[in-house]
Design a protein around this motif. Structure first.
Motif, mmCIF file in Angstrom:
data_model
loop_
_atom_site.group_PDB
_atom_site.id
_atom_site.type_symbol
_atom_site.label_atom_id
_atom_site.label_comp_id
_atom_site.label_asym_id
_atom_site.label_seq_id
_atom_site.Cartn_x
_atom_site.Cartn_y
_atom_site.Cartn_z
ATOM 1 N N ARG A 81 0.846 -1.194 0.000
ATOM 2 C CA ARG A 81 0.000 0.000 0.000
ATOM 3 C C ARG A 81 0.882 1.245 0.000
ATOM 4 N NH1 ARG A 81 -3.645 -0.959 5.106
ATOM 5 N NH2 ARG A 81 -1.548 -1.399 5.921
ATOM 6 N N VAL A 82 0.359 2.339 -0.550
ATOM 7 C CA VAL A 82 1.140 3.554 -0.804
ATOM 8 C C VAL A 82 0.851 4.592 0.273
ATOM 9 C CG1 VAL A 82 1.569 5.428 -2.445
ATOM 10 C CG2 VAL A 82 1.129 3.110 -3.281
ATOM 11 N N LEU A 83 1.914 5.204 0.815
ATOM 12 C CA LEU A 83 1.767 6.251 1.815
ATOM 13 C C LEU A 83 1.285 7.532 1.151
ATOM 14 C CD1 LEU A 83 4.158 7.135 4.712
ATOM 15 C CD2 LEU A 83 3.257 8.933 3.262
ATOM 16 N N VAL A 84 0.165 8.081 1.635
ATOM 17 C CA VAL A 84 -0.354 9.371 1.181
ATOM 18 C C VAL A 84 -0.629 10.247 2.395
ATOM 19 C CG1 VAL A 84 -1.323 8.554 -0.994
ATOM 20 C CG2 VAL A 84 -2.703 8.436 1.086
ATOM 21 N N GLN A 85 -0.547 11.558 2.182
ATOM 22 C CA GLN A 85 -0.715 12.534 3.246
ATOM 23 C C GLN A 85 -1.996 13.335 3.054
ATOM 24 O OE1 GLN A 85 3.993 13.658 3.909
ATOM 25 N NE2 GLN A 85 2.739 15.001 2.641
ATOM 26 N N LEU A 94 -1.710 13.580 -1.038
ATOM 27 C CA LEU A 94 -0.456 13.815 -1.749
ATOM 28 C C LEU A 94 0.593 12.810 -1.313
ATOM 29 C CD1 LEU A 94 -0.212 17.703 -1.296
ATOM 30 C CD2 LEU A 94 -0.941 16.499 -3.370
ATOM 31 N N LEU A 95 1.546 12.532 -2.203
ATOM 32 C CA LEU A 95 2.764 11.865 -1.786
ATOM 33 C C LEU A 95 3.627 12.859 -1.017
ATOM 34 C CD1 LEU A 95 3.857 9.909 -5.013
ATOM 35 C CD2 LEU A 95 2.448 9.094 -3.126
ATOM 36 N N PRO A 96 4.487 12.397 -0.112
ATOM 37 C CA PRO A 96 5.411 13.325 0.546
ATOM 38 C C PRO A 96 6.283 14.019 -0.499
ATOM 39 C CG PRO A 96 5.452 11.169 1.602
ATOM 40 C CD PRO A 96 4.661 11.009 0.343
ATOM 41 N N GLY A 97 6.491 15.314 -0.326
ATOM 42 C CA GLY A 97 7.329 16.040 -1.269
ATOM 43 C C GLY A 97 6.944 17.492 -1.360
ATOM 44 N N GLY A 98 7.579 18.199 -2.297
ATOM 45 C CA GLY A 98 7.306 19.614 -2.469
ATOM 46 C C GLY A 98 8.235 20.228 -3.486
ATOM 47 N N ALA A 99 8.400 21.535 -3.405
ATOM 48 C CA ALA A 99 9.183 22.278 -4.384
ATOM 49 C C ALA A 99 10.678 22.067 -4.171
ATOM 50 C CB ALA A 99 8.854 23.762 -4.296
ATOM 51 N N VAL A 100 11.409 22.066 -5.269
ATOM 52 C CA VAL A 100 12.867 22.079 -5.222
ATOM 53 C C VAL A 100 13.312 23.534 -5.082
ATOM 54 C CG1 VAL A 100 14.993 21.569 -6.475
ATOM 55 C CG2 VAL A 100 13.054 19.980 -6.604
ATOM 56 N N ASP A 101 14.081 23.830 -4.047
ATOM 57 C CA ASP A 101 14.546 25.193 -3.835
ATOM 58 C C ASP A 101 15.610 25.571 -4.860
ATOM 59 O OD1 ASP A 101 12.860 25.418 -1.682
ATOM 60 O OD2 ASP A 101 14.408 24.974 -0.178
ATOM 61 N N ALA A 102 15.820 26.877 -5.022
ATOM 62 C CA ALA A 102 16.829 27.371 -5.958
ATOM 63 C C ALA A 102 18.195 26.793 -5.601
ATOM 64 C CB ALA A 102 16.872 28.896 -5.923
ATOM 65 N N GLY A 103 18.859 26.216 -6.600
ATOM 66 C CA GLY A 103 20.181 25.646 -6.395
ATOM 67 C C GLY A 103 20.204 24.303 -5.701
ATOM 68 N N ALA A 180 -2.603 3.570 1.428
ATOM 69 C CA ALA A 180 -3.769 3.324 0.585
ATOM 70 C C ALA A 180 -3.487 2.214 -0.417
ATOM 71 C CB ALA A 180 -4.156 4.598 -0.164
ATOM 72 N N GLU A 181 -4.494 1.388 -0.648
ATOM 73 C CA GLU A 181 -4.432 0.404 -1.724
ATOM 74 C C GLU A 181 -4.188 1.145 -3.042
ATOM 75 O OE1 GLU A 181 -4.754 -3.337 -3.647
ATOM 76 O OE2 GLU A 181 -4.480 -2.812 -1.530
ATOM 77 N N MET A 189 -6.626 11.159 -4.780
ATOM 78 C CA MET A 189 -5.671 12.148 -5.253
ATOM 79 C C MET A 189 -6.218 12.894 -6.464
ATOM 80 S SD MET A 189 -2.244 9.741 -5.029
ATOM 81 C CE MET A 189 -1.048 11.078 -4.833
ATOM 82 N N HIS A 190 -5.599 14.008 -6.791
ATOM 83 C CA HIS A 190 -5.868 14.683 -8.065
ATOM 84 C C HIS A 190 -5.553 13.696 -9.186
ATOM 85 C CE1 HIS A 190 -5.020 17.309 -11.515
ATOM 86 N NE2 HIS A 190 -5.852 18.161 -10.944
ATOM 87 N N PRO A 191 -6.333 13.693 -10.290
ATOM 88 C CA PRO A 191 -6.098 12.687 -11.339
ATOM 89 C C PRO A 191 -4.665 12.615 -11.826
ATOM 90 C CG PRO A 191 -8.172 13.818 -11.739
ATOM 91 C CD PRO A 191 -7.532 14.520 -10.582
ATOM 92 N N GLY A 192 -4.016 13.749 -12.062
ATOM 93 C CA GLY A 192 -2.636 13.719 -12.527
ATOM 94 C C GLY A 192 -1.695 13.136 -11.491
ATOM 95 N N ASP A 193 -1.918 13.460 -10.202
ATOM 96 C CA ASP A 193 -1.077 12.910 -9.136
ATOM 97 C C ASP A 193 -1.262 11.400 -9.025
ATOM 98 O OD1 ASP A 193 -0.282 15.491 -8.602
ATOM 99 O OD2 ASP A 193 -1.617 15.755 -6.885
ATOM 100 N N ALA A 194 -2.510 10.927 -9.168
ATOM 101 C CA ALA A 194 -2.761 9.485 -9.091
ATOM 102 C C ALA A 194 -2.104 8.756 -10.258
ATOM 103 C CB ALA A 194 -4.263 9.216 -9.077
ATOM 104 N N ARG A 195 -2.218 9.321 -11.474
ATOM 105 C CA ARG A 195 -1.557 8.681 -12.623
ATOM 106 C C ARG A 195 -0.053 8.590 -12.395
ATOM 107 N NH1 ARG A 195 -5.079 12.050 -15.636
ATOM 108 N NH2 ARG A 195 -3.394 13.557 -15.993
ATOM 109 N N ARG A 196 0.521 9.666 -11.876
ATOM 110 C CA ARG A 196 1.966 9.688 -11.645
ATOM 111 C C ARG A 196 2.371 8.647 -10.609
ATOM 112 N NH1 ARG A 196 2.172 14.259 -9.387
ATOM 113 N NH2 ARG A 196 1.949 15.317 -11.389
#
Length: 380
Positions: A81-85, A94-103, A180-181, A189-196
């Motif tokens: 099962r997949v960890l979602v927040q 969402l999956l854990p994650g976020g924006a990549v900072d500059a550099g 989650a199964e 999830m949002h459709p694009g997030d689920a597909r990913r």
């Protein structure tokens, strides 16, 4: 493609010509004088057919697409099962994650986000997918002026009970986590997030390297993608594994076989209608397929109200497909386990499977993308 101007190009050419002059061939006609080209022509001022293909560094930089960059991590529990927040700023999981900072490197961003959001300190060097999200993707407020995004999905691995219990949520933003199964992700999830997430999970199971995605869809889908595995809930078979013959007084739920190809992989059937995976066989009485009926007993899954009998045999040949409802794949035993919901008994069953493979004198297969077999059959 427009080329950057090279202010040293003419200088290097002039020096080379002066040091190593090549004599011109003799001609009886006088040369027609040509207009001189400025040594450092500005963009658009070069003579000849390539005049419009040269750009200054500033113009070239301005012409390049600017995209956001993000990173997330796909984590599973021992049951696949997949960890979602849940978060406090949107209804979707969402999956854990976020924006990549500059550099910041994407893998560093993934590790930082997991620590900030879950309190788990680790690093995640293995990529599962790189997704291009278009600028017109839904879900972004117009005020954001979303330019599109490149999002990296990293493999967080399988977390055991101790690591899961070590999760510590921050005071804000992340309000909860659960596993989650995979088939439930499109509803959470949002459709694009689920597909990913599903594409990344299939890439992990395949073991063929990171998948290239466009809005969550693989640009080169493999067999697991084409067949849509994990799009419906897996059938639980979560009993205790017992090696050896099953007791004769217990009801038999089904009989199926681990059928080994010469490379050590096994045959698995995928339902076209649902994407569900199962071993060949399945009938309560001995299966009609000769290879299944002739297999040697391996063990059984003991459930509350009966048993599921498993056997093992060498797969010497495959005739033409007689069941149009299923595709036939070759996969490693571990990949079959990942496509099914067998609970804690899965590890013990795999131990028996590999013992049978070794007795048959077959190699232990390395994980690689599952292969769909031709409908006309196959011989070795």
């Amino acid at each position: 493609m427009p080329q950057l101007t090279d202010t040293d190009h003419t200088d290097r050419t002039d020096h080379a010509t002066a040091d190593h002059a090549i004599p011109e061939p003799a001609t009886s006609e006088p040369e027609t004088p040509q207009p001189a080209t400025p040594q450092h022509a500005a963009p658009g001022e070069r003579n000849g057919p390539a005049a419009d293909t040269w750009m200054s560094p500033a113009a070239y930089g301005a012409s390049r697409a600017a995209l956001w960059s993000g990173a997330c991590v796909l984590v599973t529990d021992p049951d696949g099962r997949v960890l979602v927040q849940t978060v406090d700023y949107r209804p979707d999981r969402l999956l854990p994650g976020g924006a990549v900072d500059a550099g910041e490197a994407p893998s560093a961003a993934a590790a930082r986000e997991v620590y900030e959001e879950l309190g788990i300190r680790d690093h995640f060097p293995r990529g599962l997918a790189v997704d291009w999200i278009p600028a017109d993707a839904p879900g972004f407020e117009p005020e954001m002026r979303f330019p599109g995004e490149i999002l990296h999905v990293f493999d967080g691995g399988t977390w055991d009970a101790d690591r899961i219990s070590a999760i510590r949520l921050p005071a804000q933003e992340i309000t909860g986590v659960h596993f989650a199964e995979p088939a439930d992700l499109p509803g959470l999830m949002h459709p694009g997030d689920a597909r990913r997430a599903l594409s990344a999970l299939r890439a992990r199971i395949d073991g063929g390297g990171p998948a290239l995605l466009e809005d969550g869809r693989p640009t080169a889908p493999g067999a697991l993608d084409r067949l849509g595995v994990l799009r419906t809930r897996r059938t639980p078979e979560r009993g205790v594994w017992c090696a050896g013959p099953a007791p004769a007084d217990l009801p038999v739920h089904d009989r199926a076989a681990w059928l080994f190809a010469p490379d050590g992989r096994v045959l698995v059937l995928i339902a076209h209608a649902t994407g569900a995976a199962r071993l060949p066989g399945g009938a309560p009485r001995p299966a009609a397929e000769p290879a299944v009926a002739e297999a040697e007993p391996l063990g059984y899954v003991r459930e509350e109200d009966g048993v599921r009998i498993r056997s093992a045999a060498r797969l010497r040949a495959l005739g033409p497909a007689a069941d149009p409802a299923h595709a036939r794949l070759l996969a490693t035993p571990e990949q079959v386990r990942d496509l099914c919901d067998w609970g804690p008994g899965a590890a013990d069953q795999l131990t028996s499977v590999h013992a049978a493979r070794a007795r048959l004198g077959l190699p232990r297969p390395a994980r690689r993308p599952a292969t769909e077999l031709p409908a006309e059959g196959l011989t070795w």
